[in-house]
Scaffold this motif. Structure first.
Motif, short mmCIF file in Angstrom:
data_model
loop_
_atom_site.label_atom_id
_atom_site.label_comp_id
_atom_site.label_asym_id
_atom_site.label_seq_id
_atom_site.Cartn_x
_atom_site.Cartn_y
_atom_site.Cartn_z
N MET A 2 0.83 -1.21 0.00
CA MET A 2 0.00 0.00 0.00
C MET A 2 0.86 1.26 0.00
O MET A 2 0.54 2.25 -0.65
CB MET A 2 -0.93 0.02 1.23
N LEU A 3 2.01 1.19 0.70
CA LEU A 3 2.88 2.35 0.77
C LEU A 3 3.44 2.68 -0.61
O LEU A 3 3.50 3.84 -1.01
CB LEU A 3 4.02 2.09 1.77
N VAL A 4 3.85 1.64 -1.32
CA VAL A 4 4.39 1.87 -2.66
C VAL A 4 3.34 2.50 -3.56
O VAL A 4 3.60 3.43 -4.32
CB VAL A 4 4.90 0.54 -3.26
N THR A 5 2.09 2.00 -3.45
CA THR A 5 1.01 2.53 -4.29
C THR A 5 0.77 4.00 -4.02
O THR A 5 0.63 4.82 -4.94
CB THR A 5 -0.28 1.74 -4.05
N CYS A 29 4.77 17.74 0.30
CA CYS A 29 3.89 17.76 1.48
C CYS A 29 3.08 16.47 1.58
O CYS A 29 2.95 15.87 2.65
CB CYS A 29 2.97 18.98 1.41
N GLU A 30 2.55 16.03 0.45
CA GLU A 30 1.77 14.78 0.44
C GLU A 30 2.66 13.58 0.74
O GLU A 30 2.27 12.67 1.47
CB GLU A 30 1.09 14.62 -0.91
N THR A 31 3.88 13.57 0.18
CA THR A 31 4.82 12.48 0.47
C THR A 31 5.14 12.41 1.96
O THR A 31 5.19 11.33 2.55
CB THR A 31 6.11 12.67 -0.35
N ASN A 32 5.35 13.55 2.56
CA ASN A 32 5.65 13.60 3.99
C ASN A 32 4.48 13.04 4.81
O ASN A 32 4.68 12.29 5.78
CB ASN A 32 5.95 15.04 4.40
N SER A 33 3.25 13.39 4.44
CA SER A 33 2.08 12.88 5.16
C SER A 33 1.95 11.37 5.02
O SER A 33 1.60 10.67 5.97
CB SER A 33 0.82 13.57 4.62
N ILE A 34 2.25 10.86 3.83
CA ILE A 34 2.16 9.41 3.61
C ILE A 34 3.19 8.68 4.46
O ILE A 34 2.89 7.67 5.12
CB ILE A 34 2.36 9.10 2.11
N LEU A 35 4.43 9.17 4.48
CA LEU A 35 5.49 8.53 5.27
C LEU A 35 5.16 8.60 6.77
O LEU A 35 5.40 7.65 7.52
CB LEU A 35 6.83 9.19 4.98
N PHE A 36 4.62 9.72 7.20
CA PHE A 36 4.27 9.86 8.62
C PHE A 36 3.16 8.88 8.99
O PHE A 36 3.19 8.23 10.04
CB PHE A 36 3.83 11.29 8.93
N GLY A 37 2.16 8.78 8.10
CA GLY A 37 1.07 7.83 8.37
C GLY A 37 1.56 6.39 8.41
O GLY A 37 1.14 5.60 9.25
N SER A 43 1.84 10.07 -5.32
CA SER A 43 2.13 11.36 -4.71
C SER A 43 2.77 12.30 -5.71
O SER A 43 3.63 11.90 -6.50
CB SER A 43 3.06 11.17 -3.51
N ARG A 44 2.35 13.57 -5.68
CA ARG A 44 2.85 14.55 -6.63
C ARG A 44 3.58 15.72 -5.99
O ARG A 44 4.12 16.56 -6.70
CB ARG A 44 1.68 15.09 -7.48
N ASP A 45 3.57 15.84 -4.66
CA ASP A 45 4.31 16.94 -4.04
C ASP A 45 4.91 16.47 -2.72
O ASP A 45 4.58 15.40 -2.20
CB ASP A 45 3.41 18.17 -3.81
#
Length: 210
Positions: free
Chosen positions: A1-4, A13-21, A9-11
């Motif tokens: 799911m993380l890879v998907t 900020c969104e990448t950071n939120s995904i990694l934090f989650g 992700s396009r920016d």
């Protein structure tokens, strides 16, 4: 799911939120304790119960002062009279006493002194809390502290003043000759300073400034 999610992700900020989650989910799965250092909590920003109580007392005291002043001004409505009687409950003060106006004034002044004492207590706590938070912030993030101490720039949003009106206003203050009547104390001061030797004039040269 993380890879998907990361591929979509396009920016940043969104990448950071995904990694934090993802990190948060892993910590919950393995049962790791999460550090709350540096994170704002509801308790730290909540208003203390004692301060809320004092602010309620101040509001009630101000309302009572307003009604006492109304009664002293001649307002004899039943609601006002009932409030005044409650204010003097438990004392030997009667509304029919000849010195009731003096008693009202004393009661009003007493309430004002209480309000001042309560307000001073709140200000003392606020100042102590502000100093504590600033000291802690100075140790952790000095840049953020200095930024919080900067005063916001206030820019006028209204129309600019009329130049003619401005000139006329200040000309009326500064262009009119005024004859001041000096008091006797100025002569006393002048006589006392007559024996003082004036200091030499100070001349600042460009070399001094350099």
């Amino acid at each position: 799911m993380l890879v998907t999610y990361l591929e979509a992700s396009r920016d940043l900020c969104e990448t950071n939120s995904i990694l934090f989650g993802a990190a948060l989910a892993v910590c919950r799965i393995i049962g790791a304790k999460l550090s709350t250092a540096g994170r704002a909590t509801g308790q730290s920003s909540a208003i203390p119960a004692w301060r809320i109580s004092i602010e309620e007392r101040i509001a009630k005291a101000r309302a009572l002062i307003g009604r006492l002043i109304c009664f002293r001004s001649g307002n004899n409505r039943s609601r006002i009279v009932r409030t005044v009687r409650m204010a003097f409950a438990g004392t030997n003060v009667s509304l029919s006493q000849p010195d009731i106006m003096q008693k009202l004034t004393e009661r009003i002044e007493g309430l004002k002194q209480r309000i001042a004492a309560w307000g001073k207590r709140i200000r003392r706590y606020t100042e102590r809390s502000t100093r504590f938070n600033q000291n802690r912030l100075f140790q952790s993030n000095q840049k953020r502290l200095y930024k919080s101490l900067e005063r916001p720039m206030v820019s006028g949003t209204g129309p600019a003043p009329n130049q003619a009106d401005t000139v006329a206003f200040w000309r009326g203050l500064w262009s009119e000759p005024i004859n001041h009547s000096e008091g006797h104390w100025t002569e006393v001061v002048a006589s006392q300073c007559a024996s003082i030797t004036p200091m030499d004039p100070v001349i600042i040269t460009p070399d001094d400034v350099a």
